[in-house]
Write a protein that holds these residues in place. Structure first.
Motif, mmCIF file in Angstrom:
data_model
loop_
_atom_site.group_PDB
_atom_site.id
_atom_site.type_symbol
_atom_site.label_atom_id
_atom_site.label_comp_id
_atom_site.label_asym_id
_atom_site.label_seq_id
_atom_site.Cartn_x
_atom_site.Cartn_y
_atom_site.Cartn_z
ATOM 1 N N LYS A 103 -42.264 -65.536 72.241
ATOM 2 C CA LYS A 103 -43.232 -64.436 72.337
ATOM 3 C C LYS A 103 -43.104 -63.498 71.134
ATOM 4 C CE LYS A 103 -45.998 -61.489 74.640
ATOM 5 N NZ LYS A 103 -46.833 -60.950 73.583
ATOM 6 N N VAL A 104 -41.876 -63.193 70.731
ATOM 7 C CA VAL A 104 -41.673 -62.333 69.558
ATOM 8 C C VAL A 104 -42.210 -63.028 68.304
ATOM 9 C CG1 VAL A 104 -39.953 -61.193 68.090
ATOM 10 C CG2 VAL A 104 -39.713 -61.109 70.568
ATOM 11 N N ALA A 105 -42.006 -64.334 68.195
ATOM 12 C CA ALA A 105 -42.544 -65.079 67.053
ATOM 13 C C ALA A 105 -44.066 -64.959 67.013
ATOM 14 C CB ALA A 105 -42.125 -66.547 67.126
ATOM 15 N N ILE A 106 -44.711 -65.153 68.152
ATOM 16 C CA ILE A 106 -46.169 -65.048 68.218
ATOM 17 C C ILE A 106 -46.617 -63.634 67.850
ATOM 18 C CG2 ILE A 106 -48.141 -65.049 69.815
ATOM 19 C CD1 ILE A 106 -46.739 -67.458 71.212
ATOM 20 N N ASP A 107 -45.919 -62.622 68.352
ATOM 21 C CA ASP A 107 -46.256 -61.233 68.013
ATOM 22 C C ASP A 107 -46.104 -60.976 66.510
ATOM 23 O OD1 ASP A 107 -46.777 -60.734 70.685
ATOM 24 O OD2 ASP A 107 -44.887 -59.671 71.044
ATOM 25 N N THR A 108 -45.070 -61.548 65.904
ATOM 26 C CA THR A 108 -44.841 -61.376 64.467
ATOM 27 C C THR A 108 -45.968 -62.031 63.674
ATOM 28 O OG1 THR A 108 -42.449 -61.321 64.842
ATOM 29 C CG2 THR A 108 -43.191 -61.756 62.591
ATOM 30 N N PHE A 109 -46.361 -63.239 64.066
ATOM 31 C CA PHE A 109 -47.476 -63.918 63.395
ATOM 32 C C PHE A 109 -48.776 -63.129 63.577
ATOM 33 C CE2 PHE A 109 -44.923 -67.909 64.350
ATOM 34 C CZ PHE A 109 -44.373 -67.977 63.083
ATOM 35 N N THR A 110 -48.978 -62.581 64.767
ATOM 36 C CA THR A 110 -50.188 -61.803 65.043
ATOM 37 C C THR A 110 -50.236 -60.551 64.172
ATOM 38 O OG1 THR A 110 -50.249 -62.646 67.307
ATOM 39 C CG2 THR A 110 -51.484 -60.611 66.870
ATOM 40 N N ASP A 111 -49.112 -59.873 64.027
ATOM 41 C CA ASP A 111 -49.059 -58.690 63.168
ATOM 42 C C ASP A 111 -49.329 -59.046 61.706
ATOM 43 O OD1 ASP A 111 -48.495 -57.148 65.402
ATOM 44 O OD2 ASP A 111 -46.347 -56.992 64.971
ATOM 45 N N ALA A 112 -48.785 -60.165 61.244
ATOM 46 C CA ALA A 112 -49.033 -60.607 59.868
ATOM 47 C C ALA A 112 -50.501 -60.980 59.675
ATOM 48 C CB ALA A 112 -48.127 -61.778 59.511
ATOM 49 N N ALA A 113 -51.101 -61.624 60.672
ATOM 50 C CA ALA A 113 -52.531 -61.982 60.579
ATOM 51 C C ALA A 113 -53.381 -60.720 60.492
ATOM 52 C CB ALA A 113 -52.941 -62.833 61.773
ATOM 53 N N LYS A 114 -53.025 -59.693 61.255
ATOM 54 C CA LYS A 114 -53.769 -58.431 61.187
ATOM 55 C C LYS A 114 -53.629 -57.810 59.801
ATOM 56 C CE LYS A 114 -54.255 -53.917 63.261
ATOM 57 N NZ LYS A 114 -53.671 -52.887 64.077
ATOM 58 N N PHE A 115 -52.434 -57.831 59.251
ATOM 59 C CA PHE A 115 -52.192 -57.316 57.902
ATOM 60 C C PHE A 115 -53.116 -58.001 56.895
ATOM 61 C CE2 PHE A 115 -50.136 -57.950 53.797
ATOM 62 C CZ PHE A 115 -49.744 -56.677 53.435
ATOM 63 N N TRP A 116 -53.171 -59.332 56.934
ATOM 64 C CA TRP A 116 -53.996 -60.070 55.976
ATOM 65 C C TRP A 116 -55.483 -59.898 56.253
ATOM 66 C CZ3 TRP A 116 -52.354 -60.794 51.512
ATOM 67 C CH2 TRP A 116 -51.000 -61.052 51.274
ATOM 68 N N SER A 117 -55.852 -59.766 57.498
ATOM 69 C CA SER A 117 -57.256 -59.540 57.842
ATOM 70 C C SER A 117 -57.743 -58.225 57.236
ATOM 71 C CB SER A 117 -57.424 -59.520 59.361
ATOM 72 O OG SER A 117 -58.756 -59.255 59.710
ATOM 73 N N GLU A 118 -56.916 -57.205 57.294
ATOM 74 C CA GLU A 118 -57.269 -55.907 56.716
ATOM 75 C C GLU A 118 -57.426 -55.981 55.198
ATOM 76 O OE1 GLU A 118 -54.094 -53.489 58.210
ATOM 77 O OE2 GLU A 118 -55.027 -53.292 60.195
ATOM 78 N N ARG A 119 -56.835 -57.005 54.589
ATOM 79 C CA ARG A 119 -56.922 -57.187 53.141
ATOM 80 C C ARG A 119 -57.917 -58.287 52.768
ATOM 81 N NH1 ARG A 119 -52.992 -54.768 54.993
ATOM 82 N NH2 ARG A 119 -51.787 -53.244 53.829
ATOM 83 N N LYS A 120 -58.698 -58.707 53.744
ATOM 84 C CA LYS A 120 -59.765 -59.700 53.545
ATOM 85 C C LYS A 120 -59.251 -61.046 53.039
ATOM 86 C CE LYS A 120 -62.850 -56.505 54.469
ATOM 87 N NZ LYS A 120 -62.578 -55.915 55.727
#
Length: 142
Positions: A103-120
């Motif tokens: 679950k922590v791994a999935i949360d970490t990947f989700t946070d990284a995806a949000k970071f990159w999404s904000e940077r297009k």
């Protein structure tokens, strides 16, 4: 339900689940596509972090913890590129033996995806073989 093609066509990012050994959409993606990285069979946190570090070329000082994983994922050079699709397969053992860690791994990947999404920039993580723990993730259609 979204397809991998539609996510990438929109320049999207996110964490998704699928069943099977590999997501069948990879054979149908037109080129040039995103960099596709596959990690297979990590049975625990240490094995997953080591596999990601080796596959993605993390620096030697990588701390092998969840915070360091996030830092390294958000330090990847994706600007101006077609993005990254990180496919992590055969996680049933990890999900069964350490559902909290998964679950922590999935949360970490989700946070990284949000970071990159904000940077297009496209940053897509596909989680395979962890259905019980990854049930809250959106499945991708074939």
């Amino acid at each position: 339900m979204k397809s991998l093609q539609s996510v990438l066509a929109d320049g999207g990012s996110g964490v998704f689940r699928y069943e099977g050994n590999t997501h069948p959409a990879f054979g149908r993606l037109p080129g040039p596509g995103p960099r596709h990285v596959r990690v297979v069979g990590a049975r625990n946190k240490r094995a997953l972090l080591e596999a990601l570090a080796g596959t993605l070329g993390f620096p030697p000082h990588f701390g092998a913890n969840w915070d360091a994983l996030y830092d390294c994922l958000t330090d990847l050079n994706l600007a101006g590129k077609t993005g990254l699709v990180l496919e992590i397969t055969d996680l049933a053992g990890f999900a069964r033996d350490d559902p909290g860690g998964m679950k922590v791994a999935i949360d970490t990947f989700t946070d990284a995806a949000k970071f990159w999404s904000e940077r297009k920039a496209s940053f897509v993580v596909l989680i395979g073989g962890a259905a019980r723990v990854a049930a809250e993730l959106t499945p991708l259609e074939d």
